[in-house]
Design a protein around this motif. Structure first.
Motif: not given
Ligand code: AMP
Length: 214
Positions: A10-12, A58-62, A125-127, A168-173
């Motif tokens: 995320x944020x790349x 979190x991810x939405x189910x596959x 991401x935060x900005x 939330x960002x940390x969790x997404x990472x």
């Protein structure tokens, strides 16, 4: 230019670069995150199901995601190629995508993987601010938009994504490392992986993206 998937944390800069590449190549930019956010805004059943998971990072189910993408790739505008941004995010999704494309006899051409150090991702991401009307993205560190809170392109209202909050960002990472990072090996084995250094300005990165996608 072919059938391209963009993977990376995320944020790349996946969305920004996917938009540029889509405009250049004349193939649709298909962002599963944008599709889910549209479903949330429209209040559909899918949107209701996805919102809680997205807000928590979190991810939405596959099976849900695979169904959405399978349908989207059948639209006439996707027959000449596409840039998939945010899908696949798991090996199961990558396998399902390969099957979908094999049925149509049109395999993926390139998997672009963006590489950016984690400290930079959090700052990006935060900005980040996004236009509610046209989806354009701005960054407070780039000076932001000319008029505070308004999109330079269409005048729409800018907002901060609910999942761009630091915890939330940390969790997404973490989710990325665990579930999405294995795609590097998956596409390396398939012989279509190309890595792009995501450091630098939008245009610097785009020059690398063009070279890698060619
Ligand atoms: P993005 O805009 O790509 O950062 O996606 C935002 C959020 O949408 C993710 O954190 C997930 O909750 C959800 N999402 C988007 N694409 C997928 C996918 N392929 N699989 C599962 N969840 C997804």
């Amino acid at each position: 230019m072919g059938r391209i998937v963009i993977i990376g944390p995320p944020g790349a800069g996946k969305g920004t670069q996917a938009k540029l590449l889509s405009a250049l190549a004349g193939v649709p930019h298909i962002s599963t995150g944008d599709m889910l956010r549209e479903a949330i805004a429209a209040g559909t059943k899918l949107g209701q199901q996805a919102q809680k998971l997205m807000d928590r990072g979190q991810l939405v189910p596959d099976d849900v995601m695979i169904g959405i993408v399978d349908q989207r790739l059948q639209a006439p505008d996707a027959t000449g190629g596409f840039i998939l941004d945010g899908f696949p995010r798991t090996v199961a999704q990558a396998e399902a995508l390969d099957k979908m494309l094999a049925r149509r006899g049109v395999p993926l051409t390139v998997a672009l993987r963006f590489v950016v150090p984690e400290e930079d991702l959090v700052v990006r991401l935060t900005g980040r601010r996004v236009c509610r009307s046209c989806g354009a993205m701005f960054h407070v560190l780039d000076g932001g938009p000319a008029r505070a809170g308004r999109c330079d392109r269409c005048g729409g209202a800018l907002y901060q994504r609910a999942d761009d909050e630091e915890s939330t960002i940390r969790h997404r990472m973490e989710v990325f490392e665990k579930q999405t990072a294995p795609l590097r090996e998956y596409y390396e084995r398939a012989g279509i992986l190309r890595e792009v250094d995501g450091f630098g300005t939008r245009d610097e990165v785009f020059a690398r993206v063009k070279a890698a996608a060619a």
